[in-house]
Scaffold this active site. Structure first.
Site, PDB file in Angstrom:
ATOM      1  N   CYS A   1     -18.854 -17.175  24.130  1.00  0.00           N
ATOM      2  CA  CYS A   1     -19.404 -18.487  23.730  1.00  0.00           C
ATOM      3  C   CYS A   1     -20.800 -18.696  24.262  1.00  0.00           C
ATOM      4  O   CYS A   1     -21.484 -19.624  23.813  1.00  0.00           O
ATOM      5  CB  CYS A   1     -18.522 -19.678  24.085  1.00  0.00           C
ATOM      6  SG  CYS A   1     -17.242 -19.394  25.190  1.00  0.00           S
TER       7      CYS A   1
ATOM      8  N   LYS B   1      -0.746 -20.430  29.062  1.00  0.00           N
ATOM      9  CA  LYS B   1      -0.469 -19.929  27.707  1.00  0.00           C
ATOM     10  C   LYS B   1      -1.603 -18.979  27.372  1.00  0.00           C
ATOM     11  O   LYS B   1      -2.716 -19.401  27.058  1.00  0.00           O
ATOM     12  CB  LYS B   1      -0.416 -21.055  26.670  1.00  0.00           C
ATOM     13  CG  LYS B   1       0.036 -20.522  25.311  1.00  0.00           C
ATOM     14  CD  LYS B   1      -0.283 -21.433  24.157  1.00  0.00           C
ATOM     15  CE  LYS B   1      -1.651 -21.232  23.581  1.00  0.00           C
ATOM     16  NZ  LYS B   1      -1.988 -19.859  23.132  1.00  0.00           N
TER      17      LYS B   1
ATOM     18  N   GLU C   1     -20.975 -21.214  15.024  1.00  0.00           N
ATOM     19  CA  GLU C   1     -20.913 -20.205  16.085  1.00  0.00           C
ATOM     20  C   GLU C   1     -20.526 -18.893  15.389  1.00  0.00           C
ATOM     21  O   GLU C   1     -19.404 -18.770  14.877  1.00  0.00           O
ATOM     22  CB  GLU C   1     -19.868 -20.635  17.117  1.00  0.00           C
ATOM     23  CG  GLU C   1     -19.967 -19.870  18.405  1.00  0.00           C
ATOM     24  CD  GLU C   1     -19.018 -20.408  19.473  1.00  0.00           C
ATOM     25  OE1 GLU C   1     -18.104 -21.206  19.150  1.00  0.00           O
ATOM     26  OE2 GLU C   1     -19.192 -20.015  20.639  1.00  0.00           O
TER      27      GLU C   1
ATOM     28  N   GLU D   1     -13.773 -25.761  28.392  1.00  0.00           N
ATOM     29  CA  GLU D   1     -14.907 -24.858  28.145  1.00  0.00           C
ATOM     30  C   GLU D   1     -14.868 -24.548  26.658  1.00  0.00           C
ATOM     31  O   GLU D   1     -14.018 -23.770  26.208  1.00  0.00           O
ATOM     32  CB  GLU D   1     -14.765 -23.569  28.971  1.00  0.00           C
ATOM     33  CG  GLU D   1     -14.815 -23.776  30.477  1.00  0.00           C
ATOM     34  CD  GLU D   1     -16.133 -24.354  30.974  1.00  0.00           C
ATOM     35  OE1 GLU D   1     -17.119 -24.357  30.209  1.00  0.00           O
ATOM     36  OE2 GLU D   1     -16.156 -24.840  32.116  1.00  0.00           O
TER      37      GLU D   1
HETATM   38  C1  SIN Z   1     -16.781 -17.190  27.170  1.00  0.00           C
HETATM   39  O1  SIN Z   1     -17.246 -16.604  26.219  1.00  0.00           O
HETATM   40  O2  SIN Z   1     -15.940 -18.080  27.032  1.00  0.00           O
HETATM   41  C2  SIN Z   1     -17.167 -16.876  28.579  1.00  0.00           C
HETATM   42  C3  SIN Z   1     -18.323 -16.010  28.717  1.00  0.00           C
HETATM   43  C4  SIN Z   1     -18.613 -15.690  30.154  1.00  0.00           C
HETATM   44  O3  SIN Z   1     -17.896 -16.059  31.088  1.00  0.00           O
HETATM   45  O4  SIN Z   1     -19.630 -15.081  30.362  1.00  0.00           O
END
Ligand code: SIN
Length: 475
Positions: free
Chosen positions: A282, A172, A379, A248
């Site tokens: 992230c 998805k 965040e 993740e």
């Molecule tokens: C992400 O922001 O989820 C991944 C960042 C990355 O793979 O460097």
């Protein structure tokens, strides 16, 4: 451009005929529409994956490996086309988008090499009575939910190890960036991937889609990249069927600059850690801790570097800070900045949104931010760098760890002992020492605490998509 669902190797509409509109975040304009899958389409895709998977798992690992290598090559050959698509639907500057295509492709090359190295073991039971044979068969059907910030790489980081191990997948993609997902799957089929191994079903009904996919008896695993709040919900639902899961999730990365750091290197690293892919990652540095002796100079140099960025449409090659994904993102970022300034922070540069069209925020540095204040607890996912001054090494480690998140952290110092001592005490899955970028298909990506479960990439990434089977054999 592919705009239909991909199920069992065939392109077609969703069963209720709905569509998703795709927007350009640099202008707010509609750029395309794609078919939206209903929950029954998600389930149909799981059935198609289940039909195709046994034959794929039975292929020689070398065959799977060579198809993956072909996927790497075909993505590289289509770099410009894919980069343009990523920039159009995600907004990131073209240079970042090209970098993303190379990063996305590399997951195929790395896992092509891993596909032929899924090793088990053979031991003798301590009693001497039998042999202990351990093997790692594929899980089966894996449901994947991917985010908009890396429209290609967050798909390939999951798909490549999963199919290398002999699984079939149902993806998805995010409703913001489905075009890249569909085109990557298209190219994978062109590279020789058999029908039904990769299925892509965008949707406007994510919660019902997910429930249908999880309830399908063929599904054995879910893999998600996105916010911690959503990850928690998905895990709760997956637990009903005791599905394997990798997650993740969100980050709240500290970036620590000690007095003895090479300050120019620290500012360059800070710019990478904060501004890579327009600050929407992230792993992005979310809180900057500068030791008192260098704090003012760090703020000044960082503000100069942030002020030198060119904000605008990612299609303009001169731009190095593109739009945020939506107006809601701008509202959230601006709310956090206003709150910090209201509480006494000083705006060293930026601090306001750019008037539309599109969703832009000025690169911002906030000085004199208090540790533990709201902007350090959310965040930010935008081009805002709050700087907090510290004087005590124990205190900065405890401030850095004072969060439920534990994805990425950064440390700048020229003292290797201090770097490693600090790094080992940071409760983070990834620590950059004098380095603002860590992502690498050859390294284990993932977080501690509520930043996630499992690791993607490296040697262990492929085993996340495998079972462990033990056979007690007597001979
Ligand atoms: C992400 O922001 O989820 C991944 C960042 C990355 O793979 O460097």
């Amino acid at each position: 451009m592919r705009t239909e669902l991909l199920i069992g190797g065939k392109w077609g509409p969703g069963s209720d005929g709905q569509r998703i509109t795709v927007f350009d975040p640099a202008t707010g304009d509609e750029i395309a529409s794609v078919a939206a899958g209903a929950p029954e389409d998600a389930s149909r895709a799981c059935d198609a994956a289940a039909d195709a998977q046994p034959e794929w798992a039975a292929e020689a690992p070398r065959i799977r490996s060579e198809i993956l290598r072909g996927c790497w090559q075909i993505l590289i050959d289509h770099t410009d086309e894919l980069a343009e698509m990523i920039t159009n639907e995600n907004g990131k500057p073209l240079a970042d988008a090209r970098g993303e295509v190379a990063y996305a492709a590399e997951f195929f090359r790395w896992n092509a090499e891993e596909a032929v190295r899924i090793h088990g073991s053979l031991g003798v039971a301590p009693s001497g009575g039998n042999r202990i044979l351990v093997r790692h068969p594929p899980v089966g059907v894996v449901v994947m939910i991917t985010p908009w910030n890396f429209p290609a790489a967050m798909i390939t980081r999951k798909v490549a190890p999963a199919i290398a191990a002999g699984n079939a997948v149902v993806i998805k993609p995010p409703s913001e960036t489905p075009l890249t997902a569909l085109r990557v799957a298209d190219l994978m089929q062109e590279a020789g991937l058999p029908p039904g191994i990769v299925n892509v079903v965008p949707t406007r009904r994510p919660a019902e889609w997910y429930d249908a996919a999880v309830d399908n008896q063929a599904t054995r695993m879910v893999s998600f990249t996105g916010s911690t709040a959503t990850g928690r919900r998905l895990l709760r639902r997956a637990s009903d069927r005791v599905l394997k899961a990798t997650m993740e999730l969100g980050g709240n990365a500290p970036f620590i600059v000690f007095d003895d750091a090479d300050l120019d290197a620290a500012v360059a690293g800070a710019m990478t850690a904060k501004m890579r892919h327009s600050a929407q990652t992230c792993t992005a540095a979310n809180r900057f801790f500068a030791e008192a002796g260098v704090a003012d100079e760090f703020v000044e140099k960082l503000a100069t570097a942030m002020g030198a960025l060119t904000v605008g449409s990612g299609r303009d090659e001169a731009v190095n800070c593109g739009p945020m994904i939506s107006s809601a993102a701008i509202d959230k970022i601006d709310g956090l900045v206003k709150e910090a300034v209201g509480a006494g922070a000083r705006t060293a540069i930026g601090g306001t949104p750019v008037d539309g069209p599109g969703y832009f925020y000025r690169p911002t540095v906030l000085a004199g931010v208090a540790a533990g204040s709201p902007i350090t607890r959310h965040e930010i996912f935008g081009p805002v760098a709050p700087v907090i001054v510290f004087t005590d090494h124990e205190e900065v480690v405890s401030w850095a760890n004072d969060t439920e998140m534990g994805l990425a952290a950064y440390v700048y110092t020229t003292d290797l002992t201090k770097a490693l001592h600090t790094g080992e005490r940071l409760a983070y899955g990834m620590v950059g020492v004098n380095r603002g970028a860590m992502s690498d298909p050859a390294a284990p990506f993932g977080g501690m605490k509520q930043s996630g479960l499992g690791r993607e990439g490296a040697g262990e990434g492929i085993y996340e998509f495998c079972e462990t089977q033990y056979i007690a054999a007597q001979w």
